[in-house]
Every structure is written in structure tokens, then in C-alpha cells.
Design a protein around this motif. Sequence first.
Motif, PDB file in Angstrom:
ATOM      1  N   ARG B  37      32.895  13.170  -3.596  1.00  0.00           N
ATOM      2  CA  ARG B  37      33.979  12.195  -3.465  1.00  0.00           C
ATOM      3  C   ARG B  37      34.212  11.797  -2.016  1.00  0.00           C
ATOM      4  O   ARG B  37      34.423  10.628  -1.703  1.00  0.00           O
ATOM      5  N   LEU B  38      34.139  12.786  -1.131  1.00  0.00           N
ATOM      6  CA  LEU B  38      34.312  12.471   0.286  1.00  0.00           C
ATOM      7  C   LEU B  38      33.159  11.598   0.772  1.00  0.00           C
ATOM      8  O   LEU B  38      33.361  10.675   1.570  1.00  0.00           O
ATOM      9  N   GLY B  39      31.969  11.850   0.277  1.00  0.00           N
ATOM     10  CA  GLY B  39      30.809  11.032   0.634  1.00  0.00           C
ATOM     11  C   GLY B  39      30.995   9.582   0.229  1.00  0.00           C
ATOM     12  O   GLY B  39      30.721   8.666   1.012  1.00  0.00           O
ATOM     13  N   ARG B  40      31.494   9.365  -0.980  1.00  0.00           N
ATOM     14  CA  ARG B  40      31.720   7.981  -1.432  1.00  0.00           C
ATOM     15  C   ARG B  40      32.756   7.299  -0.565  1.00  0.00           C
ATOM     16  O   ARG B  40      32.618   6.143  -0.189  1.00  0.00           O
ATOM     17  N   LEU B  41      33.813   8.049  -0.245  1.00  0.00           N
ATOM     18  CA  LEU B  41      34.871   7.469   0.573  1.00  0.00           C
ATOM     19  C   LEU B  41      34.323   7.055   1.944  1.00  0.00           C
ATOM     20  O   LEU B  41      34.605   5.961   2.432  1.00  0.00           O
ATOM     21  N   LEU B  42      33.505   7.914   2.533  1.00  0.00           N
ATOM     22  CA  LEU B  42      32.952   7.614   3.857  1.00  0.00           C
ATOM     23  C   LEU B  42      31.970   6.441   3.796  1.00  0.00           C
ATOM     24  O   LEU B  42      31.942   5.593   4.671  1.00  0.00           O
ATOM     25  N   ARG B  43      31.160   6.400   2.741  1.00  0.00           N
ATOM     26  CA  ARG B  43      30.194   5.299   2.618  1.00  0.00           C
ATOM     27  C   ARG B  43      30.900   3.959   2.470  1.00  0.00           C
ATOM     28  O   ARG B  43      30.417   2.942   2.943  1.00  0.00           O
ATOM     29  N   ASN B  44      32.043   3.987   1.791  1.00  0.00           N
ATOM     30  CA  ASN B  44      32.779   2.737   1.572  1.00  0.00           C
ATOM     31  C   ASN B  44      33.562   2.302   2.808  1.00  0.00           C
ATOM     32  O   ASN B  44      34.073   1.196   2.861  1.00  0.00           O
ATOM     33  N   GLN B  45      33.650   3.185   3.771  1.00  0.00           N
ATOM     34  CA  GLN B  45      34.468   2.953   4.962  1.00  0.00           C
ATOM     35  C   GLN B  45      33.711   2.110   5.991  1.00  0.00           C
ATOM     36  O   GLN B  45      33.460   2.540   7.091  1.00  0.00           O
ATOM     37  N   ARG B  46      33.355   0.857   5.606  1.00  0.00           N
ATOM     38  CA  ARG B  46      32.622   0.030   6.564  1.00  0.00           C
ATOM     39  C   ARG B  46      32.851  -1.446   6.266  1.00  0.00           C
ATOM     40  O   ARG B  46      33.108  -1.842   5.137  1.00  0.00           O
ATOM     41  N   ALA B  47      32.741  -2.252   7.319  1.00  0.00           N
ATOM     42  CA  ALA B  47      32.835  -3.695   7.145  1.00  0.00           C
ATOM     43  C   ALA B  47      31.542  -4.170   6.483  1.00  0.00           C
ATOM     44  O   ALA B  47      30.487  -3.562   6.621  1.00  0.00           O
ATOM     45  N   SER B  48      31.624  -5.281   5.759  1.00  0.00           N
ATOM     46  CA  SER B  48      30.454  -5.735   5.005  1.00  0.00           C
ATOM     47  C   SER B  48      29.307  -6.125   5.938  1.00  0.00           C
ATOM     48  O   SER B  48      28.152  -6.159   5.538  1.00  0.00           O
ATOM     49  N   THR B  52      24.221  -0.125   6.554  1.00  0.00           N
ATOM     50  CA  THR B  52      24.670   0.876   5.595  1.00  0.00           C
ATOM     51  C   THR B  52      24.606   2.274   6.209  1.00  0.00           C
ATOM     52  O   THR B  52      23.934   2.503   7.214  1.00  0.00           O
ATOM     53  N   GLU B  53      25.281   3.210   5.549  1.00  0.00           N
ATOM     54  CA  GLU B  53      25.303   4.593   6.000  1.00  0.00           C
ATOM     55  C   GLU B  53      23.892   5.178   6.010  1.00  0.00           C
ATOM     56  O   GLU B  53      23.527   5.921   6.919  1.00  0.00           O
ATOM     57  N   GLY B  54      23.110   4.827   4.994  1.00  0.00           N
ATOM     58  CA  GLY B  54      21.744   5.329   4.898  1.00  0.00           C
ATOM     59  C   GLY B  54      20.841   4.843   6.013  1.00  0.00           C
ATOM     60  O   GLY B  54      19.824   5.469   6.314  1.00  0.00           O
ATOM     61  N   GLN B  55      21.213   3.718   6.634  1.00  0.00           N
ATOM     62  CA  GLN B  55      20.448   3.211   7.772  1.00  0.00           C
ATOM     63  C   GLN B  55      21.000   3.756   9.081  1.00  0.00           C
ATOM     64  O   GLN B  55      20.251   4.101   9.999  1.00  0.00           O
ATOM     65  N   LEU B  56      22.325   3.834   9.160  1.00  0.00           N
ATOM     66  CA  LEU B  56      22.952   4.308  10.390  1.00  0.00           C
ATOM     67  C   LEU B  56      22.594   5.763  10.686  1.00  0.00           C
ATOM     68  O   LEU B  56      22.340   6.127  11.827  1.00  0.00           O
ATOM     69  N   ARG B 126      31.738   4.256  16.457  1.00  0.00           N
ATOM     70  CA  ARG B 126      33.111   4.214  16.932  1.00  0.00           C
ATOM     71  C   ARG B 126      34.025   3.621  15.856  1.00  0.00           C
ATOM     72  O   ARG B 126      35.048   4.199  15.504  1.00  0.00           O
ATOM     73  N   ARG B 127      33.623   2.466  15.313  1.00  0.00           N
ATOM     74  CA  ARG B 127      34.453   1.818  14.304  1.00  0.00           C
ATOM     75  C   ARG B 127      34.427   2.584  12.984  1.00  0.00           C
ATOM     76  O   ARG B 127      35.429   2.762  12.322  1.00  0.00           O
ATOM     77  N   ARG B 128      33.204   3.045  12.617  1.00  0.00           N
ATOM     78  CA  ARG B 128      33.019   3.698  11.331  1.00  0.00           C
ATOM     79  C   ARG B 128      33.818   4.988  11.232  1.00  0.00           C
ATOM     80  O   ARG B 128      34.340   5.340  10.180  1.00  0.00           O
ATOM     81  N   ASP B 129      33.903   5.683  12.360  1.00  0.00           N
ATOM     82  CA  ASP B 129      34.574   6.979  12.330  1.00  0.00           C
ATOM     83  C   ASP B 129      36.081   6.860  12.467  1.00  0.00           C
ATOM     84  O   ASP B 129      36.788   7.864  12.428  1.00  0.00           O
ATOM     85  N   ALA B 130      36.568   5.625  12.624  1.00  0.00           N
ATOM     86  CA  ALA B 130      37.991   5.446  12.900  1.00  0.00           C
ATOM     87  C   ALA B 130      38.861   6.103  11.831  1.00  0.00           C
ATOM     88  O   ALA B 130      39.807   6.827  12.148  1.00  0.00           O
TER      89      ALA B 130
END
Lengths: 160, 160
Positions: B37-48, B52-56, B126-130
Motif C-alpha cells: 500500500r505504501l508503494g502504491r501511494l509513493l508511485r502515485n505521488q508524482r506529476a503526470s 515514472t518511479e520505475g525509470q527514476l 526533490r519534488r517527488r519526496d516532498a
Amino acid sequence: MSNPQESTSGNPDRATANPDRVDGIELSTELRSLIMRLGRLLRNQRASSDITEGQLSPLAYLVRNGPTTPNKLSKWERVSPPSMNRTINSLEAQGLVVRTPDDNDGRMVVISPTESGRELVYETRRRRDAWLHHQLAALSDAERQTIAEANTILRAIIEP
Amino acid sequence: MSNPQESTSGNPDRATANPDRVDGIELSTELRSLIMRLGRLLRNQRASSDITEGQLSPLAYLVRNGPTTPNKLSKWERVSPPSMNRTINSLEAQGLVVRTPDDNDGRMVVISPTESGRELVYETRRRRDAWLHHQLAALSDAERQTIAEANTILRAIIEP
DNA sequence: TATTGTTATACTCTATAACTATA
DNA sequence: TATAGTTATAGAGTATAACAATA
């Protein structure tokens, strides 16, 4: 456990206003990386005949917490309502859950686990958790305690 | 933090040979649910517009640890070599990494981040981890310390 | 023959947008 | 008009199997 080189109480990161540096690591970045990789490892930890993690997780929720609505499930699992709906369809097709219309509100349905769904959760969880269980068993009591406490803290954070 | 009803030293779970029950919870099951669940929340935490998380994640690895081979990357990220290859293709097409043939072994290639890739990691992280940063900042020093220690323990477990 | 990388193919997960029925 | 559920559609992530090149 923690890096002795940086975990002294004299570490300026601990004393200053940057809560994201703990013991010399960028906690949010490290945690993000850990969650992604550990999640993949856990998802891959299954026999090909098992149901997927995305199906097992809401089914286990139903077994533990009792029947609930699709909306509640999607919020808990942090997926969109259509995603959860697809998961429910799949579980229903496998005879693991049933949909029941709500008597009071005609818009709502309630999802309940079947006996077969209940059994599958117990069986699968036992086998599925074998790897992680094994890893945890190799740790010290103190280390398991630390992980249990971190689990509690992080669960509180993501509470829907 | 821990459940006071069950966390006493007299808890039989702690004294007996079941290391999967800590403070009255099934640790491996709870942890599995949290990670998902935490993984999904973090993956969704990005501007369109973000990658993606898998690339970053592998790009960030390259920036932090320097150039490496696709095989090493796939092991680190716990994905199959073809999956990692697709990710590398995508990063290369965006000009964020480059492939360089290895001089000594003609079968191997080395993946390196470009300057543009490096910058993207810093900005995005920086933005993603906000969000996560914000959550962690609200915790006590002791709680952050607990999470940092759990992070260290779990990283050691999944070390490839 | 073994290893590294890659391509081909298929399936799951996921989201956004649009639709239906009820409140 | 708002809410709960669902369907339609599209895209990203992933794996296994098969192929190519080099050691």
C-alpha cells in the motif's frame, strides 16, 4: 545496525532542522527505494498458480475485517475504484468473494469473502509469507521489535 | 506506538519460538500489506509530466553509484533483465542515459547517466519526496530513528 | 557450452473518462 | 445534483521464451 561512523549524538544532521537526514542517510529517498525493491521481491515470491498479490491483499482485508464496500477497499489499498472493481470481478469469478446489494441504500453493494476465499487466504498467506518469515526469523528480537515499531508508525501515516 | 495490551514482556509470543508475532501482530503479513500500500501511494505521488518511479529508481542508482551494466541494474531493482532493458530503452530515448560497449568484453554494455539525467534525478527527487519528507518531518526524532534503523535492517535482507 | 544483452509476445495492474442507477 | 458502482479504453510494468553475439 546503524552506521557507527555517523550515528553519534554529535551528528549535526540530528541536531539541525533537516529531519530527512538520519544517521547520514536521506531517509525519504532511501525509504522510497527500499519500498519499491522490497515490494517487487515480495510480489515475485509466489507460485504461478497462486492468486496475485493485488488480489490476495483485499481478500485478506475482507477475511480480517469483515465485509465492506468496493469504495472502502479501494481507499484502503490505495487504488482507483475502477482498479478495485476489476480486482473484485476477478475474485468473484474465482468464487472467492460475493457481491450483496445493500438493503438500505440501493447504490451500494457489500463484498464478502466466501468460505473458499477464507481458506485460500490462510493457505496462501502461510506459503507466501514463508520467505519473509524466514528472513525475519534470522534477525534478533531487538531487530524484529524495531521493524514492528516502524511498521506501526508507517501504517499510521498512510491510514486512509 | 506498540499495542500496550500485548507488548508486555510477559507476552508469550515473544518468549516462544514464533518470531512472526511481535507485539501481537503477524509481522510478515503486516509488513507485506504495508509495503504494497505504501508503494502504491509513493508511485502515485508524482506529476503526470514526471518520469515514472520505475525509470527514476535505476537512474538515481546510476547517479549515486556510477555507471554499471544492465544485469547489475536488474538485480538491484529486482526485475527481470528484459524488464530492465525496456526501462533502459525508455531512459535512452529520453536522453537520460547512454549505452557504451565494454572494451574488454564484447558481450557487455555499460549504462551511464547523462548530465541531463543527473539533473532530472535531483529535481525530481526533490519534488517527488516532498510528501514523504513532510510526513517524516511530523514525526519525533525517536520515530524517525526507528524508521531509519528498520530501513537499514531491511535493506540488508534484500541485498542482491 | 555459458554468459550478456536483446527482441517477441502476452498478461496484469493501473488510471482517466464516461455511463448507470439510486439518493 | 451528488454519490456508488461499473464499463470502456489506453498505457505502463512485468515476466517467460526465444534469439544473437561473444567468451
